[in-house]
Design a protein around this motif. Structure first.
Motif, PDB file in Angstrom:
ATOM      1  N   LEU A   1       4.679  -5.136 -16.371  1.00  0.00           N
ATOM      2  CA  LEU A   1       4.735  -4.598 -17.734  1.00  0.00           C
ATOM      3  C   LEU A   1       3.327  -4.297 -18.250  1.00  0.00           C
ATOM      4  O   LEU A   1       3.115  -3.263 -18.912  1.00  0.00           O
ATOM      5  CB  LEU A   1       5.425  -5.590 -18.670  1.00  0.00           C
ATOM      6  N   TYR A   2       2.392  -5.187 -17.950  1.00  0.00           N
ATOM      7  CA  TYR A   2       1.000  -4.934 -18.353  1.00  0.00           C
ATOM      8  C   TYR A   2       0.467  -3.676 -17.674  1.00  0.00           C
ATOM      9  O   TYR A   2      -0.159  -2.827 -18.325  1.00  0.00           O
ATOM     10  CB  TYR A   2       0.128  -6.136 -17.992  1.00  0.00           C
ATOM     11  N   LEU A   3       0.707  -3.539 -16.369  1.00  0.00           N
ATOM     12  CA  LEU A   3       0.219  -2.358 -15.646  1.00  0.00           C
ATOM     13  C   LEU A   3       0.879  -1.088 -16.176  1.00  0.00           C
ATOM     14  O   LEU A   3       0.233  -0.036 -16.286  1.00  0.00           O
ATOM     15  CB  LEU A   3       0.501  -2.519 -14.151  1.00  0.00           C
ATOM     16  N   LEU A   4       2.175  -1.180 -16.526  1.00  0.00           N
ATOM     17  CA  LEU A   4       2.870  -0.009 -17.051  1.00  0.00           C
ATOM     18  C   LEU A   4       2.367   0.364 -18.443  1.00  0.00           C
ATOM     19  O   LEU A   4       2.508   1.513 -18.874  1.00  0.00           O
ATOM     20  CB  LEU A   4       4.378  -0.290 -17.095  1.00  0.00           C
ATOM     21  N   SER A   5       1.777  -0.586 -19.142  1.00  0.00           N
ATOM     22  CA  SER A   5       1.273  -0.310 -20.488  1.00  0.00           C
ATOM     23  C   SER A   5      -0.067   0.416 -20.477  1.00  0.00           C
ATOM     24  O   SER A   5      -0.538   0.874 -21.527  1.00  0.00           O
ATOM     25  CB  SER A   5       1.107  -1.623 -21.270  1.00  0.00           C
ATOM     26  N   GLN A   6      -0.679   0.521 -19.298  1.00  0.00           N
ATOM     27  CA  GLN A   6      -1.970   1.209 -19.206  1.00  0.00           C
ATOM     28  C   GLN A   6      -1.757   2.716 -19.108  1.00  0.00           C
ATOM     29  O   GLN A   6      -0.864   3.183 -18.398  1.00  0.00           O
ATOM     30  CB  GLN A   6      -2.759   0.698 -17.993  1.00  0.00           C
TER      31      GLN A   6
ATOM     32  N   GLN B   1       1.955   0.468 -25.963  1.00  0.00           N
ATOM     33  CA  GLN B   1       1.659  -0.702 -26.797  1.00  0.00           C
ATOM     34  C   GLN B   1       2.873  -1.631 -26.894  1.00  0.00           C
ATOM     35  O   GLN B   1       2.733  -2.855 -26.894  1.00  0.00           O
ATOM     36  CB  GLN B   1       1.214  -0.251 -28.193  1.00  0.00           C
ATOM     37  N   LEU B   2       4.068  -1.043 -26.975  1.00  0.00           N
ATOM     38  CA  LEU B   2       5.293  -1.846 -26.996  1.00  0.00           C
ATOM     39  C   LEU B   2       5.457  -2.605 -25.682  1.00  0.00           C
ATOM     40  O   LEU B   2       5.815  -3.794 -25.675  1.00  0.00           O
ATOM     41  CB  LEU B   2       6.506  -0.949 -27.250  1.00  0.00           C
ATOM     42  N   PHE B   3       5.177  -1.946 -24.558  1.00  0.00           N
ATOM     43  CA  PHE B   3       5.266  -2.610 -23.258  1.00  0.00           C
ATOM     44  C   PHE B   3       4.244  -3.741 -23.143  1.00  0.00           C
ATOM     45  O   PHE B   3       4.524  -4.788 -22.544  1.00  0.00           O
ATOM     46  CB  PHE B   3       5.059  -1.599 -22.131  1.00  0.00           C
ATOM     47  N   LEU B   4       3.059  -3.536 -23.702  1.00  0.00           N
ATOM     48  CA  LEU B   4       2.040  -4.591 -23.690  1.00  0.00           C
ATOM     49  C   LEU B   4       2.507  -5.792 -24.503  1.00  0.00           C
ATOM     50  O   LEU B   4       2.308  -6.952 -24.095  1.00  0.00           O
ATOM     51  CB  LEU B   4       0.719  -4.046 -24.242  1.00  0.00           C
ATOM     52  N   LEU B   5       3.133  -5.523 -25.652  1.00  0.00           N
ATOM     53  CA  LEU B   5       3.694  -6.613 -26.461  1.00  0.00           C
ATOM     54  C   LEU B   5       4.778  -7.354 -25.678  1.00  0.00           C
ATOM     55  O   LEU B   5       4.834  -8.591 -25.697  1.00  0.00           O
ATOM     56  CB  LEU B   5       4.285  -6.047 -27.756  1.00  0.00           C
TER      57      LEU B   5
ATOM     58  N   ALA C   1       5.003  -7.663 -22.456  1.00  0.00           N
ATOM     59  CA  ALA C   1       4.351  -8.476 -21.416  1.00  0.00           C
ATOM     60  C   ALA C   1       3.884  -9.805 -21.992  1.00  0.00           C
ATOM     61  O   ALA C   1       4.092 -10.866 -21.389  1.00  0.00           O
ATOM     62  CB  ALA C   1       3.176  -7.711 -20.810  1.00  0.00           C
ATOM     63  N   GLY C   2       3.257  -9.760 -23.174  1.00  0.00           N
ATOM     64  CA  GLY C   2       2.796 -10.983 -23.810  1.00  0.00           C
ATOM     65  C   GLY C   2       3.941 -11.887 -24.229  1.00  0.00           C
ATOM     66  O   GLY C   2       3.898 -13.107 -24.014  1.00  0.00           O
ATOM     67  N   LEU C   3       4.996 -11.294 -24.818  1.00  0.00           N
ATOM     68  CA  LEU C   3       6.153 -12.086 -25.235  1.00  0.00           C
ATOM     69  C   LEU C   3       6.853 -12.717 -24.036  1.00  0.00           C
ATOM     70  O   LEU C   3       7.301 -13.863 -24.099  1.00  0.00           O
ATOM     71  CB  LEU C   3       7.137 -11.203 -26.005  1.00  0.00           C
ATOM     72  N   ASN C   4       6.930 -11.962 -22.943  1.00  0.00           N
ATOM     73  CA  ASN C   4       7.579 -12.494 -21.745  1.00  0.00           C
ATOM     74  C   ASN C   4       6.834 -13.712 -21.210  1.00  0.00           C
ATOM     75  O   ASN C   4       7.450 -14.699 -20.786  1.00  0.00           O
ATOM     76  CB  ASN C   4       7.652 -11.417 -20.665  1.00  0.00           C
ATOM     77  N   LEU C   5       5.505 -13.653 -21.252  1.00  0.00           N
ATOM     78  CA  LEU C   5       4.704 -14.791 -20.801  1.00  0.00           C
ATOM     79  C   LEU C   5       4.940 -16.000 -21.695  1.00  0.00           C
ATOM     80  O   LEU C   5       5.109 -17.128 -21.210  1.00  0.00           O
ATOM     81  CB  LEU C   5       3.225 -14.411 -20.788  1.00  0.00           C
ATOM     82  N   LEU C   6       4.987 -15.782 -23.012  1.00  0.00           N
ATOM     83  CA  LEU C   6       5.193 -16.893 -23.953  1.00  0.00           C
ATOM     84  C   LEU C   6       6.590 -17.499 -23.798  1.00  0.00           C
ATOM     85  O   LEU C   6       6.743 -18.728 -23.788  1.00  0.00           O
ATOM     86  CB  LEU C   6       4.985 -16.405 -25.388  1.00  0.00           C
ATOM     87  N   ILE C   7       7.611 -16.649 -23.708  1.00  0.00           N
ATOM     88  CA  ILE C   7       8.976 -17.143 -23.547  1.00  0.00           C
ATOM     89  C   ILE C   7       9.111 -17.920 -22.238  1.00  0.00           C
ATOM     90  O   ILE C   7       9.757 -18.975 -22.180  1.00  0.00           O
ATOM     91  CB  ILE C   7       9.987 -15.976 -23.582  1.00  0.00           C
ATOM     92  N   SER C   8       8.496 -17.399 -21.181  1.00  0.00           N
ATOM     93  CA  SER C   8       8.557 -18.083 -19.884  1.00  0.00           C
ATOM     94  C   SER C   8       7.904 -19.455 -19.965  1.00  0.00           C
ATOM     95  O   SER C   8       8.447 -20.444 -19.466  1.00  0.00           O
ATOM     96  CB  SER C   8       7.873 -17.233 -18.810  1.00  0.00           C
TER      97      SER C   8
END
Length: 633
Positions: free
Chosen positions: A309-314, A409-413, A415-422
């Motif tokens: 998701l982070y890579l796709l956000s670039q 930017q939504l995909f970057l968000l 990625a961050g939310l997925n890390l926190l939820i995990s």
């Protein structure tokens, strides 16, 4: 062992699984053909974009609404009645629903189309708890991962084919006729295949049924709260996957058009890549899990989703083609433009990782949920899935429309939310992270071969006893077990700064010498008794220390003390291939080196509590050792 492998390979051809698999595939295919055809008809009939968006969102909402209203009742019925008959009733109801749907498409009646969309959602609401709760009744525990992988992969292939079929034919001259024939035919095929699903007994025939949709839905979550932490967080994890998946599937066409500047074929290709990669990941999951429920793959999948998701956000790299403001890249140009083809790889990575993430969670819910409440847990999961999908739409509206964010930017968000939820899930249920650590150890540093793991009971208390070769013996026994095991660990090692966090996460039981610390010694046996009374597995190393020469020392009588207090079965285990490897005493006086060792974990048949002696257990483990040395293991 060979027979088990043959059964697993033949699962897709077996009468106990194939009819359900076919029924599920055609059900998902039919739903998506009809929904996509109706969606495009609603958009094409409206006079402006705003009206088209309204009807599209209304159709999506009407499909999800039954999951909120009737999942409670669906879960109760699936629990109370025999499931194969219920599936036939649900599939039979699909035929008149699709007949009405065909009339709606032929007449292009907006409200009739919307009504049929609601009815297809209602049918899916009652089918969902049945298809997942019936699996554990027809497939073995070591086949659950494969069965769920096949179901998930077939579902996403059906979504892809249905969406493509509906999109293409509804725009053709005779497309409406083709769609009508297809949806009625698929409904009939689905019903006929459902007639071959084997009989499955009711989980709780005495369950009191309620017609109150609110109290029945509330009852689902009461039952969910009574489950173990691992089941509850698995339901949350699956719902989170649908949150991410809904956003990606919704945003992907606009991502391709406005970020990758691709045309319609590129959009279709992106959807194909994403959907097929989920199917591939679901099938690969069974291979990586070694035909078992391997929770260690779940954190691995979550980390990969975050990464991709982070890579796709670039933003894509500089383009080599010069286009006018109204031109879009063709698929061929995309594949030869800078590094834009990598974005297809990132999409595939997310899809494959999603398969790793979801399949073990579904299998865990089916295995660890009490049979009398399994259907209601699946129904509760469906309610949460629908709730999370609605929340994903709200988040998309807020970020993209109100805050005017870009899709990257939504995909970057995400990625961050997925890390926190995990991190939240794995903190609450350390078993996931522990299995991840064990999985990495056994994959990256060792090759592990197991035999007799079916001797470990799927439920109920037991004690596992093993020879003690290395400091990581307990990890290999855990890797062979489908269930958590609480090991007794020497207190100085348990409380060591470097390892205390890991042993605490594994819920190990510290034990000290009776002479030096009698209180801690007694507390350890009390904790073991408590664990066994709770139906847990306990693991001990009766030698009391690591072997100094590779032989098996005398077993101490602590095991007899445990069984005298808690008379449960004892399971002998032998570890082979660890002597001389890293973490064994043979490597103590030299720098440790990584050695890709072949480790054999052999689990013997249980010994009844009234037959247990320390000497007999040692003889059984020595016999396993001799078999290993002869190459019989």
């Amino acid at each position: 062992m060979q027979d088990n492998k043959k059964h697993q390979r033949a699962l897709l051809k077996s009468k106990r699984f194939l009819p359900l698999f076919v029924t599920q595939f055609f059900s998902a295919l039919n739903d998506n053909i009809y929904k996509q055809a109706v969606l495009l008809l609603l958009i094409f009939q409206t006079a402006n974009v705003a009206d088209g968006a309204f009807y599209a969102n209304l159709a999506a909402g009407l499909f999800i609404l039954p999951f909120f209203l009737f999942s409670g009742m669906a879960g109760q019925i699936a629990e109370k009645k025999e499931k194969s008959k219920l599936i036939r009733i649900v599939k039979l109801a699909e035929i008149p629903i699709m007949l009405v749907g065909a009339v709606a498409i032929s007449t292009q009646s907006v409200w009739l189309m919307l009504t049929t969309v609601f009815l297809t959602g209602l049918q899916s609401t009652f089918f969902g708890p049945l298809k997942y709760s019936i699996l554990p009744q027809h497939v073995a525990a070591d086949e659950l991962t494969k069965a769920n992988g096949l179901v998930e992969s077939a579902t996403f292939v059906a979504i892809l084919i249905g969406t493509t079929f509906g999109t293409y034919y509804i725009t053709q001259t005779v497309g409406a006729t083709v769609i009508c024939v297809a949806i009625i035919s698929l409904a009939i095929i689905g019903y006929l295949s459902s007639r071959s699903i084997p009989i499955s007994a009711a989980n709780d025939p005495n369950l009191v049924f309620t017609f109150n949709i609110f109290s029945s839905t509330k009852g689902l979550f009461k039952v969910l709260n009574l489950q173990t932490e691992s089941v509850g967080k698995s339901v949350l994890g699956i719902s989170w996957f649908w949150f991410i998946g809904a956003i990606i599937l919704t945003a992907l066409p606009n991502y391709v058009k406005y970020v990758m500047v691709g045309d319609e074929l590129v959009v279709t290709s992106a959807l194909v890549v994403f959907s097929l990669s989920i199917a591939i990941g679901s099938l690969l999951c069974e291979k990586l899990s070694r035909s078992r429920i391997e929770l260690g793959i779940v954190p691995f999948g979550a980390l990969l989703i975050t990464l991709f998701l982070y890579l796709l956000s670039q933003e894509p790299a500089m383009r080599f083609y010069q286009l006018s403001s109204e031109e879009l890249f063709t698929l061929e140009q995309i594949l030869h433009t800078g590094d834009m083809y990598w974005h297809f790889i990132w999409m595939a990575g997310i899809g494959i990782a999603s398969g790793f993430y979801t399949v073990p969670l579904y299998a865990l819910i089916q295995q660890r949920t009490v049979e009398s409440s399994r259907s209601r847990i699946i129904a509760a999961n469906n309610v949460l899935n629908a709730l999370f999908m609605v929340a994903s739409a709200v988040l998309s509206i807020i970020t993209l429309s109100i805050f005017a964010w870009t899709i990257p930017q939504l995909f970057l968000l995400l990625a961050g939310l997925n890390l926190l939820i995990s991190l939240y899930i794995y903190t609450k249920v350390p078993e996931f992270f522990l299995r991840f650590v064990i999985y990495l150890l056994t994959i990256c540093m060792y090759r592990v071969r197991t035999k007799g793991e079916h001797n470990i009971p799927s439920e109920g208390a037991a004690v596992l006893v093993s020879n003690h070769v290395s400091f990581v013996d307990w990890m290999f026994i855990l890797a062979a077990s489908p269930r958590p095991i609480r090991f007794m660990v020497f207190a100085p090692i348990y409380y060591s700064p470097a390892l205390h966090w890991l042993f605490k996460m594994a819920k190990a039981i510290p034990i000290d010498s009776e002479k030096s610390n009698p209180q801690a010694f007694q507390q350890a046996f009390d904790e073991v008794a408590k664990a066994l009374d709770n139906g847990e597995l306990v693991g001990i190393f009766p030698e009391g220390r690591l072997t100094g020469d590779g032989s098996i020392a005398i077993f101490r009588r602590g095991i007899e003390r445990i069984i005298l207090r808690s008379p449960v079965a004892v399971i002998p285990v032998h570890l082979g291939g660890l002597w001389g490897s890293m973490f064994s005493r043979k490597a103590k006086w030299r720098l440790p080196r990584l050695k890709w060792s072949l480790v054999a974990v052999t689990v013997d048949e249980p010994i009844a509590a009234n037959e247990v002696t320390a000497e007999q257990l040692r003889e059984r483990v020595i016999a396993l050792k001799e078999q290993y040395e002869k190459g019989a293991v």
